[in-house]
Design a protein around this motif. Structure first.
Motif, PDB file in Angstrom:
ATOM      1  N   LYS A 329       1.011  -1.237  -0.177  1.00  0.00           N
ATOM      2  CA  LYS A 329      -0.108   0.184   0.123  1.00  0.00           C
ATOM      3  C   LYS A 329       0.765   1.368   0.296  1.00  0.00           C
ATOM      4  N   VAL A 330       2.164   1.068   0.342  1.00  0.00           N
ATOM      5  CA  VAL A 330       2.953   2.252   0.472  1.00  0.00           C
ATOM      6  C   VAL A 330       4.238   2.123  -0.253  1.00  0.00           C
ATOM      7  N   ARG A 331       4.593   3.347  -1.070  1.00  0.00           N
ATOM      8  CA  ARG A 331       6.209   3.372  -1.526  1.00  0.00           C
ATOM      9  C   ARG A 331       6.417   4.940  -1.556  1.00  0.00           C
ATOM     10  N   VAL A 332       7.870   5.215  -2.176  1.00  0.00           N
ATOM     11  CA  VAL A 332       8.255   6.449  -1.961  1.00  0.00           C
ATOM     12  C   VAL A 332       8.788   6.680  -3.376  1.00  0.00           C
ATOM     13  N   ILE A 333       8.809   8.146  -3.610  1.00  0.00           N
ATOM     14  CA  ILE A 333       9.417   8.681  -4.751  1.00  0.00           C
ATOM     15  C   ILE A 333      10.288   9.916  -4.410  1.00  0.00           C
ATOM     16  N   GLN A 334      11.620   9.920  -4.733  1.00  0.00           N
ATOM     17  CA  GLN A 334      12.562  10.790  -4.552  1.00  0.00           C
ATOM     18  C   GLN A 334      12.737  11.708  -5.849  1.00  0.00           C
ATOM     19  N   GLY A 335      12.288  12.677  -6.078  1.00  0.00           N
ATOM     20  CA  GLY A 335      12.407  13.355  -7.411  1.00  0.00           C
ATOM     21  C   GLY A 335      13.031  14.917  -7.081  1.00  0.00           C
ATOM     22  N   ASP A 336      13.700  15.335  -6.057  1.00  0.00           N
ATOM     23  CA  ASP A 336      14.214  16.608  -5.620  1.00  0.00           C
ATOM     24  C   ASP A 336      15.641  16.361  -5.565  1.00  0.00           C
ATOM     25  N   GLY A 337      16.305  16.927  -6.477  1.00  0.00           N
ATOM     26  CA  GLY A 337      17.971  17.082  -6.213  1.00  0.00           C
ATOM     27  C   GLY A 337      18.503  15.905  -6.803  1.00  0.00           C
ATOM     28  N   MET A 338      18.002  15.055  -7.588  1.00  0.00           N
ATOM     29  CA  MET A 338      18.572  13.770  -8.012  1.00  0.00           C
ATOM     30  C   MET A 338      19.573  14.100  -9.173  1.00  0.00           C
ATOM     31  N   ASP A 339      20.760  13.524  -9.188  1.00  0.00           N
ATOM     32  CA  ASP A 339      21.611  13.434 -10.381  1.00  0.00           C
ATOM     33  C   ASP A 339      22.264  11.856 -10.299  1.00  0.00           C
ATOM     34  N   LEU A 340      22.877  11.737 -11.313  1.00  0.00           N
ATOM     35  CA  LEU A 340      23.403  10.270 -11.353  1.00  0.00           C
ATOM     36  C   LEU A 340      24.515   9.713 -10.351  1.00  0.00           C
ATOM     37  N   GLU A 341      25.116  10.673  -9.689  1.00  0.00           N
ATOM     38  CA  GLU A 341      25.848  10.333  -8.487  1.00  0.00           C
ATOM     39  C   GLU A 341      24.899  10.067  -7.293  1.00  0.00           C
ATOM     40  N   LYS A 342      23.951  11.031  -7.181  1.00  0.00           N
ATOM     41  CA  LYS A 342      23.146  10.947  -5.956  1.00  0.00           C
ATOM     42  C   LYS A 342      22.160   9.510  -6.077  1.00  0.00           C
ATOM     43  N   ILE A 343      21.760   9.230  -7.325  1.00  0.00           N
ATOM     44  CA  ILE A 343      21.051   8.040  -7.533  1.00  0.00           C
ATOM     45  C   ILE A 343      21.942   6.787  -7.356  1.00  0.00           C
ATOM     46  N   ASP A 344      23.081   6.858  -7.624  1.00  0.00           N
ATOM     47  CA  ASP A 344      24.035   5.595  -7.462  1.00  0.00           C
ATOM     48  C   ASP A 344      24.009   5.688  -6.026  1.00  0.00           C
ATOM     49  N   ARG A 345      24.366   6.504  -5.081  1.00  0.00           N
ATOM     50  CA  ARG A 345      24.417   6.496  -3.801  1.00  0.00           C
ATOM     51  C   ARG A 345      23.116   6.098  -3.128  1.00  0.00           C
ATOM     52  N   LEU A 346      22.165   6.714  -3.450  1.00  0.00           N
ATOM     53  CA  LEU A 346      20.877   5.938  -3.024  1.00  0.00           C
ATOM     54  C   LEU A 346      20.575   4.512  -3.000  1.00  0.00           C
ATOM     55  N   PHE A 347      20.752   4.108  -4.180  1.00  0.00           N
ATOM     56  CA  PHE A 347      20.556   2.805  -4.573  1.00  0.00           C
ATOM     57  C   PHE A 347      21.529   1.748  -3.682  1.00  0.00           C
ATOM     58  N   CYS A 348      23.002   2.169  -3.944  1.00  0.00           N
ATOM     59  CA  CYS A 348      23.719   1.358  -3.093  1.00  0.00           C
ATOM     60  C   CYS A 348      23.532   1.511  -1.578  1.00  0.00           C
ATOM     61  N   THR A 349      23.203   2.422  -0.931  1.00  0.00           N
ATOM     62  CA  THR A 349      22.777   2.875   0.615  1.00  0.00           C
ATOM     63  C   THR A 349      21.658   1.750   0.529  1.00  0.00           C
ATOM     64  N   LEU A 350      20.651   1.935  -0.205  1.00  0.00           N
ATOM     65  CA  LEU A 350      19.316   0.994  -0.186  1.00  0.00           C
ATOM     66  C   LEU A 350      19.628  -0.380   0.080  1.00  0.00           C
ATOM     67  N   LEU A 351      20.570  -0.869  -0.779  1.00  0.00           N
ATOM     68  CA  LEU A 351      20.845  -2.493  -0.542  1.00  0.00           C
ATOM     69  C   LEU A 351      21.849  -2.672   0.563  1.00  0.00           C
ATOM     70  N   LEU A 352      22.797  -1.706   0.996  1.00  0.00           N
ATOM     71  CA  LEU A 352      23.445  -2.016   2.081  1.00  0.00           C
ATOM     72  C   LEU A 352      22.524  -2.252   3.388  1.00  0.00           C
ATOM     73  N   GLU A 353      21.500  -1.418   3.452  1.00  0.00           N
ATOM     74  CA  GLU A 353      20.662  -1.175   4.677  1.00  0.00           C
ATOM     75  C   GLU A 353      19.773  -2.301   4.532  1.00  0.00           C
ATOM     76  N   GLY A 354      19.892  -3.180   3.378  1.00  0.00           N
ATOM     77  CA  GLY A 354      18.664  -4.485   3.549  1.00  0.00           C
ATOM     78  C   GLY A 354      17.350  -3.953   2.803  1.00  0.00           C
ATOM     79  N   TRP A 355      17.321  -2.926   2.108  1.00  0.00           N
ATOM     80  CA  TRP A 355      15.942  -2.515   0.920  1.00  0.00           C
ATOM     81  C   TRP A 355      16.037  -3.186  -0.427  1.00  0.00           C
ATOM     82  N   SER A 356      14.830  -3.677  -0.638  1.00  0.00           N
ATOM     83  CA  SER A 356      14.733  -3.738  -2.006  1.00  0.00           C
ATOM     84  C   SER A 356      14.783  -2.538  -2.887  1.00  0.00           C
ATOM     85  N   ALA A 357      15.019  -2.535  -4.047  1.00  0.00           N
ATOM     86  CA  ALA A 357      14.980  -1.462  -4.824  1.00  0.00           C
ATOM     87  C   ALA A 357      13.402  -1.190  -5.123  1.00  0.00           C
ATOM     88  N   ASP A 358      12.574  -2.417  -5.134  1.00  0.00           N
ATOM     89  CA  ASP A 358      11.265  -2.412  -5.294  1.00  0.00           C
ATOM     90  C   ASP A 358      10.569  -1.051  -4.422  1.00  0.00           C
TER      91      ASP A 358
END
Length: 472
Positions: A329-358
């Motif tokens: 029932k809930v998801r998140v979208i981050q659309g503010d301030g994103m660029d290639l480097e921040k997107i890379d950091r975000l998804f790397c951190t997601l995985l490190l913290e055990g979150w699915s990219a879903d």
């Protein structure tokens, strides 16, 4: 604004070049490439077909020639009236040139010729390079946007392969285009927005939809969006009625996916106490999915904080790959301030913290459609051969001692496929290659569009290349 007089769609100095080639020159060949040394190692080629359809299939008429002659004389330039009258009267107003090109949607290493042009009327050798300004502009911008979008896709798809049970189903909507208001013109929005659609199916740039249909045969809807709130539709209710504003969004759109900007006042209070408190049962009972949108704060840590808060309030599951997936029932979208480097950091951190990219999607605005430059991929068009008195092609080349990286290629060129993953194509001399093996195919000749490609074909080519790269 679109200027339709092709004679004026060039740099001023081009108007004098018909007087500068060697005597008896009958043909000039030139090519377009993204030179080695750009910010990426490869380029996604796109945009040529739209340029041909929009500009090169239009006739140059006497009004165009008269206007250009007047402008050039007042601007301080010579004008090639004889040459343009030949085009107007003897070639039905269409440019007597041949354009060869790779298939659009090709993903090739920098330094690969993408386009090769030659004149077909020996009286007009200057014409090949006259169109450099318009042609290069039509290619470098969408190709650079498509390349940036492709590399974002590579980052996200890699994360999905590691953490999602449905990476192929998830990836088309993981990068959303919010760039329409951040570009210089409606034409840029359409062209850049279309380039993004080569890789993804999520956009709020509506000009791109008609562009895809008009120039790339997208008979079905090429991309999609969802109802979403902006700050005005939330703040108009007043701070004391923030929950009512959110509740209205569910009432109006809760049967499907709906995105609600939630930081008009206090983001974490909204997540923890409004969405996860006062409106929790309403969210759980809605037919669709609530997408919480932060629009301020650190673009990497803030969406992670929201994920943690939503997990605490709504829970979730651990999927078969061992990653946390929020309640559907809930998801998140981050659309503010994103660029290639921040997107890379975000998804790397997601995985490190055990979150699915879903759990999360990202959006880009001006950084996707406006933040690119021609020099990002070092796009250039250079002459590579000439003919004298209709003789053999004579190689010509630029080799500046002060910058060897700007050296151009000499001689008529061909591009052939290889079986190498890192270098799927190789550039060779045209006379060393059988015609059927040359990937530079004729797409335009004497006013006629010789080959058509569709958006679905572009998508298939980039998708194939992406999977080859990630499987290597």
């Amino acid at each position: 604004m679109s200027f339709r007089n092709l004679i004026l769609a060039t740099d001023s100095y081009k108007q004098s070049h018909f007087l500068q080639y060697p005597p008896q020159t009958t043909a000039v060949s030139a090519y377009v490439e993204a030179r080695a040394g750009g910010i990426f190692k490869e380029v996604v080629f796109v945009g040529l077909q739209a340029f041909i359809k929009q500009y090169l299939t239009e006739k140059i008429d006497s009004l165009d020639v008269d206007e250009a002659e007047l402008v050039c004389k007042e601007h301080g330039l010579p004008f090639n009236r004889e040459g343009w009258d030949i085009i107007r009267l003897e070639h039905n107003g269409r440019l007597p040139i041949e354009i060869q090109a790779l298939a659009e949607g090709s993903v090739v290493p920098l330094g690969t010729p993408l386009v090769q042009v030659r004149n077909l009327d020996p009286r007009l050798p200057w014409l090949s390079t006259f169109i450099e300004t318009a042609l290069l502009r039509a290619i470098w911008y969408p190709s650079t946007v498509a390349t940036l979008s492709y590399h974002v896709k590579k980052i996200i798809y890699r994360a999905l392969l590691q953490s999602s049970e449905d990476p192929d189903g998830q990836i088309p909507f993981k990068l959303h285009d919010f760039g329409a208001r951040g570009v210089s013109s409606s034409e840029s929005a359409a062209l850049g927005g279309f380039a993004h659609l080569v890789n993804f199916k999520g956009t709020d740039t509506m000009e791109a939809l008609e562009f895809a249909r008009r120039y790339y045969g997208a008979n079905e809807m090429p991309a999609f969006s969802i109802p979403a709130a902006e700050h005005s539709t939330i703040t108009s209710w007043g701070k004391d009625r923030e929950a009512d504003a959110y509740s209205n969004m569910i009432d109006q759109f809760g049967s499907g996916i709906v995105a609600v900007v939630s930081d008009s006042y206090d983001l974490m209070n909204a997540v923890e106490n409004v969405w996860g408190g006062e409106l929790k049962e309403k969210v759980l009972k809605m037919g669709g999915t609530l997408v919480v949108r932060p629009d301020s704060g650190d673009p990497v840590t803030t969406p992670l904080d929201v994920l943690h808060a939503l997990w605490e309030k709504f829970g979730g599951t651990i999927n078969s790959k061992g990653y946390k997936v929020l309640n559907p029932k809930v998801r998140v979208i981050q659309g503010d301030g994103m660029d290639l480097e921040k997107i890379d950091r975000l998804f790397c951190t997601l995985l490190l913290e055990g979150w699915s990219a879903d759990n999360i999607a990202v959006g880009m605005g001006g950084g996707l459609l406006q933040g690119v430059m021609r020099d990002d991929l070092r796009f250039a068009m250079k002459a590579n051969a000439i003919q004298i008195d209709n003789g053999e092609w004579v190689p010509v080349q630029k080799r500046p001692a002060t910058d060897p990286t700007k050296a151009s290629k000499a001689g008529r060129l061909a591009v052939c496929a290889t079986r190498l993953i890192d270098y799927p194509v190789v550039t060779l001399a045209e006379d060393q290659v059988e015609l059927q093996d040359n990937l530079l195919k004729v797409v335009y000749s004497k006013g006629n569009l010789e080959a058509l490609t569709s958006l679905s074909e572009l998508r298939a080519r980039t998708e194939k290349r992406l999977k080859e790269e990630l499987a290597a």
